[in-house]
Design a protein around this motif. Structure first.
Motif, PDB file in Angstrom:
ATOM      1  N   UNK A  90      51.987  36.845  30.161  1.00  0.00           N
ATOM      2  CA  UNK A  90      50.685  36.864  30.822  1.00  0.00           C
ATOM      3  C   UNK A  90      50.136  38.284  30.848  1.00  0.00           C
ATOM      4  N   UNK A  91      48.845  38.457  30.611  1.00  0.00           N
ATOM      5  CA  UNK A  91      48.258  39.806  30.631  1.00  0.00           C
ATOM      6  C   UNK A  91      48.148  40.318  32.056  1.00  0.00           C
ATOM      7  N   UNK A  92      48.085  41.631  32.238  1.00  0.00           N
ATOM      8  CA  UNK A  92      47.885  42.184  33.583  1.00  0.00           C
ATOM      9  C   UNK A  92      46.479  41.907  34.087  1.00  0.00           C
ATOM     10  N   UNK A  93      46.274  42.090  35.368  1.00  0.00           N
ATOM     11  CA  UNK A  93      44.952  41.880  35.960  1.00  0.00           C
ATOM     12  C   UNK A  93      43.966  42.900  35.402  1.00  0.00           C
ATOM     13  N   UNK A  94      42.731  42.478  35.142  1.00  0.00           N
ATOM     14  CA  UNK A  94      41.736  43.416  34.609  1.00  0.00           C
ATOM     15  C   UNK A  94      41.308  44.444  35.650  1.00  0.00           C
ATOM     16  N   UNK A  95      40.753  45.527  35.188  1.00  0.00           N
ATOM     17  CA  UNK A  95      40.193  46.523  36.087  1.00  0.00           C
ATOM     18  C   UNK A  95      38.964  45.956  36.791  1.00  0.00           C
ATOM     19  N   UNK A  96      38.619  46.469  37.958  1.00  0.00           N
ATOM     20  CA  UNK A  96      37.448  45.939  38.678  1.00  0.00           C
ATOM     21  C   UNK A  96      36.156  46.188  37.919  1.00  0.00           C
ATOM     22  N   UNK A 144      37.814  46.355  30.286  1.00  0.00           N
ATOM     23  CA  UNK A 144      38.479  46.132  31.578  1.00  0.00           C
ATOM     24  C   UNK A 144      39.738  45.273  31.427  1.00  0.00           C
ATOM     25  N   UNK A 145      39.789  44.457  30.371  1.00  0.00           N
ATOM     26  CA  UNK A 145      40.969  43.631  30.115  1.00  0.00           C
ATOM     27  C   UNK A 145      41.989  44.339  29.230  1.00  0.00           C
ATOM     28  N   UNK A 146      41.506  45.145  28.295  1.00  0.00           N
ATOM     29  CA  UNK A 146      42.410  45.796  27.342  1.00  0.00           C
ATOM     30  C   UNK A 146      43.156  46.967  27.961  1.00  0.00           C
ATOM     31  N   UNK A 161      50.928  44.602  21.612  1.00  0.00           N
ATOM     32  CA  UNK A 161      50.642  43.450  22.452  1.00  0.00           C
ATOM     33  C   UNK A 161      49.386  42.736  21.960  1.00  0.00           C
ATOM     34  N   UNK A 162      49.165  41.547  22.508  1.00  0.00           N
ATOM     35  CA  UNK A 162      48.034  40.718  22.062  1.00  0.00           C
ATOM     36  C   UNK A 162      47.261  40.229  23.277  1.00  0.00           C
ATOM     37  N   UNK A 163      45.936  40.343  23.223  1.00  0.00           N
ATOM     38  CA  UNK A 163      45.055  39.877  24.291  1.00  0.00           C
ATOM     39  C   UNK A 163      44.301  38.639  23.814  1.00  0.00           C
ATOM     40  N   UNK A 164      44.510  37.531  24.504  1.00  0.00           N
ATOM     41  CA  UNK A 164      43.890  36.272  24.090  1.00  0.00           C
ATOM     42  C   UNK A 164      42.431  36.177  24.529  1.00  0.00           C
ATOM     43  N   UNK A 165      42.159  36.521  25.774  1.00  0.00           N
ATOM     44  CA  UNK A 165      40.793  36.444  26.309  1.00  0.00           C
ATOM     45  C   UNK A 165      40.453  37.735  27.036  1.00  0.00           C
ATOM     46  N   UNK A 166      39.225  38.206  26.816  1.00  0.00           N
ATOM     47  CA  UNK A 166      38.154  37.676  25.978  1.00  0.00           C
ATOM     48  C   UNK A 166      38.377  38.007  24.507  1.00  0.00           C
TER      49      UNK A 166
END
Length: 469
Positions: A80-86, A209-211, A305-310
């Motif tokens: 699972x990816x970490x929580x995104x930045x605000x 913010x997600x990456x 690593x790999x980010x699925x969304x967005x």
């Protein structure tokens, strides 16, 4: 976020890349002879296995080993990816404390190598300069590789509009293609993290913010973002490419979770600056710099690593001839890296799990299509089924299951829609058999001249919603 600590670097399980004598190993000038030797060995072994009594047992044993690895991949749970930045893009005025907190956010440099991209460059720059990330913490660099259309004129107008935009125009004689363009600019950037996009990319507003939080792990050297086909509704070819991207995304996640190889793609890749510097930048002696950098990072002990969304969107190729040329380029670049770095792989410079994962997927992606012709011919001559039919059946099963799960995961569609797209997607994927088979033969007899061969971007606007929740 700090760069990789010195203590961690000193305790690496892998030899630092600068001690690998990397320049001595690739042997770029010997690619044709190595390709010819590999092709001869694969064909020769296939013929011998048809002639010996234990050939079938050996293939069945190989199938059992590959099936075990495939089952482990299918059953593992993705990380699972970490929580995104605000979020920072809101109408309320930012407080002094918020602005001060932003100073601790990693600085990001976003790079685009563009050549004759007047149809797509303006919407890309506009999107990159309006991301939901503090404008004081990122910059955008466009490398105009001596475009002869209206790209330079459009970039000049955009530079007046966006203060964080930097434009570098290369001379007519500049070499290295896309890799050369990126290498020319990245030493002048300020980012702790460097992102690379194609000119036709559709970049979601909240992507950074997600990456960025994924780089909190000190051993992560790069992150690849899921790619989605924005014009997927155009025709059957683009629908097939969307299914292909879903398959790729699924296996990226599963292989990484199992300790296998994570891979970079040309669009939507993010690299830690220290890792890129350790690798010496992008390789200008290859036609797929992303796949080449993938191996260099893993040799240096970095994780991808790999980010699925967005997801990052890109245009799919709409015509068969363009698709054929693009896939041949991808196939040759992917095959090329094994020829360049085979000694490092053989010397166990990777973790055992990564080496085995790479070998298993090489067998399915490149080995199986390469031996298909001699296997079929020998089967006809001896009036028997193809020897590698069990491995082919495993590859088809793996593709069907992976594509279905990938479509469900990336597109969040119904079972029936995903099932129909899986059937067409696997029929579409059969073109890879011909691409790989002809590429391995062509590479063995014809020298390759490196040059920038780019896909024409049309700037299509249909079906551009790619940032799925």
């Amino acid at each position: 976020m700090a760069d990789l600590p010195e203590r961690f670097a000193s305790e690496r399980f892998f030899t630092p890349l600068d001690e690998l004598e990397i320049e001595d190993f690739p042997g770029f000038s010997g690619r044709r002879s190595k390709a010819a030797l590999t092709l001869s060995l694969l064909w020769g072994v296939t013929i011998v296995l048809h002639l010996v009594s234990w050939g079938t047992l050996l293939v069945l044993g190989l199938t059992a080993i590959l099936s075990t690895h495939a089952l482990r991949i299918l059953l593992t749970r993705p990380v699972l990816p970490p929580a995104p930045l605000p979020a920072t893009d809101h109408p309320v005025a930012h407080s002094a404390s918020e602005v001060e907190a932003w100073e601790t956010w990693p600085y990001v440099s976003l790079l685009v190598a563009a050549k004759n991209e007047e149809t797509v460059i303006e919407p890309l720059v506009t999107a990159l300069c309006q991301l939901d990330y503090p404008a004081c913490r990122y910059e955008v660099w466009i490398v105009d590789d001596h475009s002869t259309d209206g790209t330079a004129r459009r970039l000049q107008a955009l530079r007046d509009r966006y203060p964080q935009l930097r434009v570098l125009r290369r001379s007519a004689g500049a070499s290295g293609g896309k890799s050369g363009a990126l290498n020319q600019v990245w030493p002048d950037t300020k980012g702790d993290i460097i992102g690379v996009f194609d000119a036709d990319a559709r970049v979601p507003k909240d992507l950074l913010r997600h990456v960025v939080p994924m780089f909190d792990q000190p051993d992560v050297g790069a992150v690849q973002v899921q790619k989605a086909i924005v014009n997927r509704a155009k025709n059957l070819w683009t629908r097939g490419q969307q299914a292909e991207m879903a398959l790729d995304s699924y296996f990226q996640q599963q292989r990484i979770s199992l300790g296998g190889i994570g891979e970079l793609r040309g669009n939507g890749q993010f690299v830690r600056r220290t890792a890129l510097a350790q690798c010496g930048g992008w390789n200008e002696e290859t036609i797929t710099d992303d796949l080449d950098l993938t191996l260099r990072l893993h040799f240096g002990g970095w994780e991808i690593q790999f980010l699925l969304h967005p997801a990052v969107g890109e245009e799919g190729v709409e015509r068969p001839l363009g698709l054929w040329h693009q896939r041949n380029r991808w196939a040759e670049g992917g095959y090329q890296r094994y020829l360049d770095y085979w000694r490092l792989i053989a010397q166990h410079r990777l973790a055992p799990s990564k080496t085995f994962d790479m070998a298993a997927f090489w067998m399915i992606q490149y080995g199986l299509p390469t031996v298909a012709l001699p296997d079929f011919v020998m089967a006809l001559l001896r009036h028997r089924l193809p020897l590698f039919l069990p491995v082919s059946s495993l590859a088809l099963t793996l593709s069907m299951v992976g594509m279905f799960c990938g479509l469900r995961r990336t597109r969040q569609q119904s079972i029936w829609v995903s099932g129909l797209q899986t059937l067409w997607g696997n029929l579409y994927m059969l073109h890879w058999l011909l691409v790989i088979a002809t590429m391995t033969m062509r590479l063995s007899v014809r020298p390759k001249r490196l040059r920038w061969v780019k896909t024409t971007h049309l700037g299509n606007e249909d079906d551009i919603q790619v940032d799925l929740p």
